[in-house]
Design a protein around this motif. Structure first.
Motif, PDB file in Angstrom:
ATOM      1  N   LYS A  59       0.850  -1.192   0.000  1.00  0.00           N
ATOM      2  CA  LYS A  59       0.000   0.000   0.000  1.00  0.00           C
ATOM      3  C   LYS A  59       0.886   1.242   0.000  1.00  0.00           C
ATOM      4  O   LYS A  59       1.974   1.241   0.580  1.00  0.00           O
ATOM      5  N   LEU A  60       0.406   2.313  -0.600  1.00  0.00           N
ATOM      6  CA  LEU A  60       1.211   3.516  -0.760  1.00  0.00           C
ATOM      7  C   LEU A  60       0.505   4.724  -0.148  1.00  0.00           C
ATOM      8  O   LEU A  60      -0.636   5.026  -0.504  1.00  0.00           O
ATOM      9  N   GLU A  61       1.197   5.396   0.794  1.00  0.00           N
ATOM     10  CA  GLU A  61       0.723   6.643   1.377  1.00  0.00           C
ATOM     11  C   GLU A  61       1.681   7.767   0.984  1.00  0.00           C
ATOM     12  O   GLU A  61       2.899   7.569   1.000  1.00  0.00           O
ATOM     13  N   GLY A  95       4.666  -6.233   7.722  1.00  0.00           N
ATOM     14  CA  GLY A  95       5.399  -5.253   8.507  1.00  0.00           C
ATOM     15  C   GLY A  95       5.469  -3.924   7.802  1.00  0.00           C
ATOM     16  O   GLY A  95       4.476  -3.428   7.311  1.00  0.00           O
ATOM     17  N   ILE A  96       6.674  -3.370   7.709  1.00  0.00           N
ATOM     18  CA  ILE A  96       6.836  -2.010   7.241  1.00  0.00           C
ATOM     19  C   ILE A  96       8.011  -1.940   6.273  1.00  0.00           C
ATOM     20  O   ILE A  96       8.775  -2.874   6.128  1.00  0.00           O
ATOM     21  N   GLY A  97       8.176  -0.819   5.596  1.00  0.00           N
ATOM     22  CA  GLY A  97       9.266  -0.675   4.642  1.00  0.00           C
ATOM     23  C   GLY A  97       9.923   0.681   4.781  1.00  0.00           C
ATOM     24  O   GLY A  97       9.292   1.660   5.152  1.00  0.00           O
ATOM     25  N   PHE A 128       2.504  -4.788   3.202  1.00  0.00           N
ATOM     26  CA  PHE A 128       3.309  -3.715   3.779  1.00  0.00           C
ATOM     27  C   PHE A 128       2.714  -2.365   3.385  1.00  0.00           C
ATOM     28  O   PHE A 128       2.211  -2.216   2.270  1.00  0.00           O
ATOM     29  N   THR A 129       2.785  -1.400   4.289  1.00  0.00           N
ATOM     30  CA  THR A 129       2.364  -0.038   3.981  1.00  0.00           C
ATOM     31  C   THR A 129       3.601   0.845   3.900  1.00  0.00           C
ATOM     32  O   THR A 129       4.388   0.906   4.846  1.00  0.00           O
ATOM     33  N   LEU A 130       3.769   1.511   2.760  1.00  0.00           N
ATOM     34  CA  LEU A 130       4.905   2.404   2.544  1.00  0.00           C
ATOM     35  C   LEU A 130       4.402   3.840   2.538  1.00  0.00           C
ATOM     36  O   LEU A 130       3.556   4.201   1.721  1.00  0.00           O
TER      37      LEU A 130
END
Length: 259
Positions: A89-91, A251-253, A226-228
């Motif tokens: 996912k992209l924020e 997790g996270i990136g 993962f949410t970036l």
């Protein structure tokens, strides 16, 4: 004898249901074997031992390994679908209004990924028996909640200082490594590379996945999400924040931009 049959089924819930076109011999019951694939169409089967698909980054590609059932059994077989891809996912946000103006509207965001998957049906499965093409493509992100490419063609996406979830991609999984050891010491090697083109900038972000603030992700990313969070700054700098959401949580990136 042996019968091979490809049929389509639409499951409405996790409860048992009948599938049209499945064959049983009720007079001489024998085991019937099932494997299943999602999406329903576009798979190519080779000699009933291999299944392959070309995907575009908006599809959740799934496979249910072989199970068996027999006519008259009280307990029907259960198809256990596995996610074959990694969901990112992209924020996006800008550090200030001046930064948003300096970058200009975002024209494209792509990730380096294979777009072809194949499954060896003769093996036990998962994830070693799922193979991806060595040929990489620039795979588009897609607008959150739709199959449309993000950013859309035309004027592009004008970022603001408000953090907004704008897109996603379902891409090739990778084998993440907690420590990338070389002769000269530990050197971080990113799991993914994301390329961003705006009106005034063109940069590539190496993304190194993490479990938390100080813990690097160290297993296959298949079936994980993962949410970036990309925070655009002045110059060619992008800070990458992190967050965890549902699916099978990976997790996270994090990433770093070099001038």
């Amino acid at each position: 004898g042996t019968i091979g049959k490809h049929i389509q089924a639409q499951f409405q819930s996790g409860t048992s249901q009948l599938i049209n076109g499945a064959y049983y011999n009720r007079l001489f019951p024998k085991d019937v074997f099932f494997t299943a694939f999602h999406p329903q169409s576009d798979w190519t089967f080779t000699d009933d031992t291999s299944a392959s698909l070309t995907f575009n980054g908006s599809q959740d590609v799934m496979f249910a390994p072989q199970v068996s059932g027999k006519y008259g059994n009280n307990t029907p077989p259960t198809l256990d679908f596995r996610h074959l891809l990694t969901w990112l996912k992209l924020e996006i946000s800008a550090e200030s209004d001046d930064v948003a103006t300096a970058w200009g509207p975002l024209k494209s965001i792509t990730i380096e990924s294979s777009d072809k998957v194949s499954i060896d049906l003769s093996k036990t499965f998962y994830p070693e028996d799922v193979k991806f093409s060595n040929e990489k493509v620039a795979m588009n992100f897609h607008k959150t909640g739709s199959d449309e490419v993000f950013p859309a063609a035309g004027n592009g996406y004008a970022m603001t200082t408000e953090v907004q979830e704008v897109g996603y991609v379902l891409c090739e999984p990778v084998q993440a490594i907690a420590k990338d050891q070389y002769a000269a010491g530990v050197v971080r090697v990113p799991e993914y590379n994301i390329t961003i083109v705006s009106q005034y900038r063109n940069v590539t972000i190496p993304v190194d996945l993490m479990n938390g603030a100080e813990s690097y992700f160290d297993r296959n990313t298949m079936g994980h999400q993962f949410t970036l969070g990309l925070k655009f700054k002045m110059g060619n700098t992008i800070a990458v924040s992190t967050g965890i959401t549902d699916w099978q949580t990976g997790g996270i990136g994090i990433g770093k931009i070099e001038e």
